[in-house]
Scaffold this motif. Structure first.
Motif, PDB file in Angstrom:
ATOM      1  N   LEU A 125      41.478  40.996  44.013  1.00 56.76           N
ATOM      2  CA  LEU A 125      40.487  41.444  44.958  1.00 56.76           C
ATOM      3  C   LEU A 125      39.872  40.169  45.604  1.00 56.76           C
ATOM      4  CD1 LEU A 125      38.572  43.907  42.434  1.00 56.76           C
ATOM      5  CD2 LEU A 125      39.933  44.395  43.952  1.00 56.76           C
ATOM      6  N   GLY A 126      39.946  38.984  44.854  1.00 56.50           N
ATOM      7  CA  GLY A 126      39.639  37.904  45.423  1.00 56.50           C
ATOM      8  C   GLY A 126      40.517  36.610  44.819  1.00 56.50           C
ATOM      9  N   GLU A 127      40.134  35.452  44.960  1.00 59.92           N
ATOM     10  CA  GLU A 127      40.704  34.282  44.516  1.00 59.92           C
ATOM     11  C   GLU A 127      40.612  34.220  42.982  1.00 59.92           C
ATOM     12  OE1 GLU A 127      41.149  29.616  44.976  1.00 59.92           O
ATOM     13  OE2 GLU A 127      40.689  30.756  46.813  1.00 59.92           O
ATOM     14  N   GLY A 128      41.511  34.544  42.247  1.00 58.77           N
ATOM     15  CA  GLY A 128      41.521  34.523  40.592  1.00 58.77           C
ATOM     16  C   GLY A 128      41.027  35.680  40.222  1.00 58.77           C
ATOM     17  N   VAL A 129      40.687  36.813  40.803  1.00 56.98           N
ATOM     18  CA  VAL A 129      40.054  38.059  40.281  1.00 56.98           C
ATOM     19  C   VAL A 129      41.236  39.080  40.516  1.00 56.98           C
ATOM     20  CG1 VAL A 129      38.218  39.901  40.438  1.00 56.98           C
ATOM     21  CG2 VAL A 129      37.915  37.295  41.077  1.00 56.98           C
ATOM     22  N   LYS A 130      41.791  39.559  39.376  1.00 61.46           N
ATOM     23  CA  LYS A 130      42.948  40.427  39.400  1.00 61.46           C
ATOM     24  C   LYS A 130      42.302  41.608  38.382  1.00 61.46           C
ATOM     25  CE  LYS A 130      46.683  37.415  40.201  1.00 61.46           C
ATOM     26  NZ  LYS A 130      47.741  36.712  39.918  1.00 61.46           N
ATOM     27  N   VAL A 131      42.696  42.749  38.907  1.00 62.20           N
ATOM     28  CA  VAL A 131      42.366  43.891  38.253  1.00 62.20           C
ATOM     29  C   VAL A 131      43.453  44.937  38.236  1.00 62.20           C
ATOM     30  CG1 VAL A 131      39.988  44.174  38.448  1.00 62.20           C
ATOM     31  CG2 VAL A 131      41.574  45.316  40.143  1.00 62.20           C
ATOM     32  N   ARG A 132      43.793  45.739  37.109  1.00 59.49           N
ATOM     33  CA  ARG A 132      44.709  46.513  36.808  1.00 59.49           C
ATOM     34  C   ARG A 132      44.318  47.760  37.351  1.00 59.49           C
ATOM     35  NH1 ARG A 132      46.095  46.239  30.999  1.00 59.49           N
ATOM     36  NH2 ARG A 132      46.427  48.250  31.050  1.00 59.49           N
ATOM     37  N   VAL A 133      45.005  48.582  38.188  1.00 56.61           N
ATOM     38  CA  VAL A 133      44.755  49.939  38.872  1.00 56.61           C
ATOM     39  C   VAL A 133      45.811  50.963  38.783  1.00 56.61           C
ATOM     40  CG1 VAL A 133      43.905  51.095  41.053  1.00 56.61           C
ATOM     41  CG2 VAL A 133      43.292  48.738  40.626  1.00 56.61           C
ATOM     42  N   VAL A 134      45.450  52.224  38.348  1.00 57.39           N
ATOM     43  CA  VAL A 134      46.436  53.148  38.277  1.00 57.39           C
ATOM     44  C   VAL A 134      46.940  53.557  39.869  1.00 57.39           C
ATOM     45  CG1 VAL A 134      46.688  55.425  37.546  1.00 57.39           C
ATOM     46  CG2 VAL A 134      45.395  54.104  36.332  1.00 57.39           C
TER      47      VAL A 134
END
Length: 93
Positions: A69-78
């Motif tokens: 989503l941003g620098e260093g911001v990662k999320v797991r999404v189905v």
């Protein structure tokens, strides 16, 4: 014979409903499944929650995508919650 003619309008209504509602929905669902299955690293996507990010990893067996989503911001999404692909990356040669 009259009882058979009473069912003709019901059959016609079902036919109209199929071609106006059911068939287009099935087509849209199939297109969405094809879009999701074609996701690659680097694609910019919008989730159903409205988050815009870039795909950083596609987990094949787990049906998940890691979105940055941003620098260093990662999320797991189905994968099925990906609503739109904004920009596609070119396939690796």
């Amino acid at each position: 014979m009259e009882s058979l003619l009473q069912f003709v309008p019901l059959i016609a209504i079902f036919g109209i409903m199929y071609f106006l509602l059911i068939r287009p929905q099935q087509k849209k669902m199939k297109e969405h499944q094809n879009m999701v299955s074609a996701l690659r690293r680097g694609d910019q996507v919008i989730t159903q929650g409205g988050l815009i990010g870039k795909v950083s990893k596609v987990k094949e067996g787990e049906n998940e995508v890691e979105v940055e989503l941003g620098e260093g911001v990662k999320v797991r999404v189905v994968q099925s919650t990906i609503a739109t692909v904004l920009s596609k990356t070119e396939p690796a040669k």
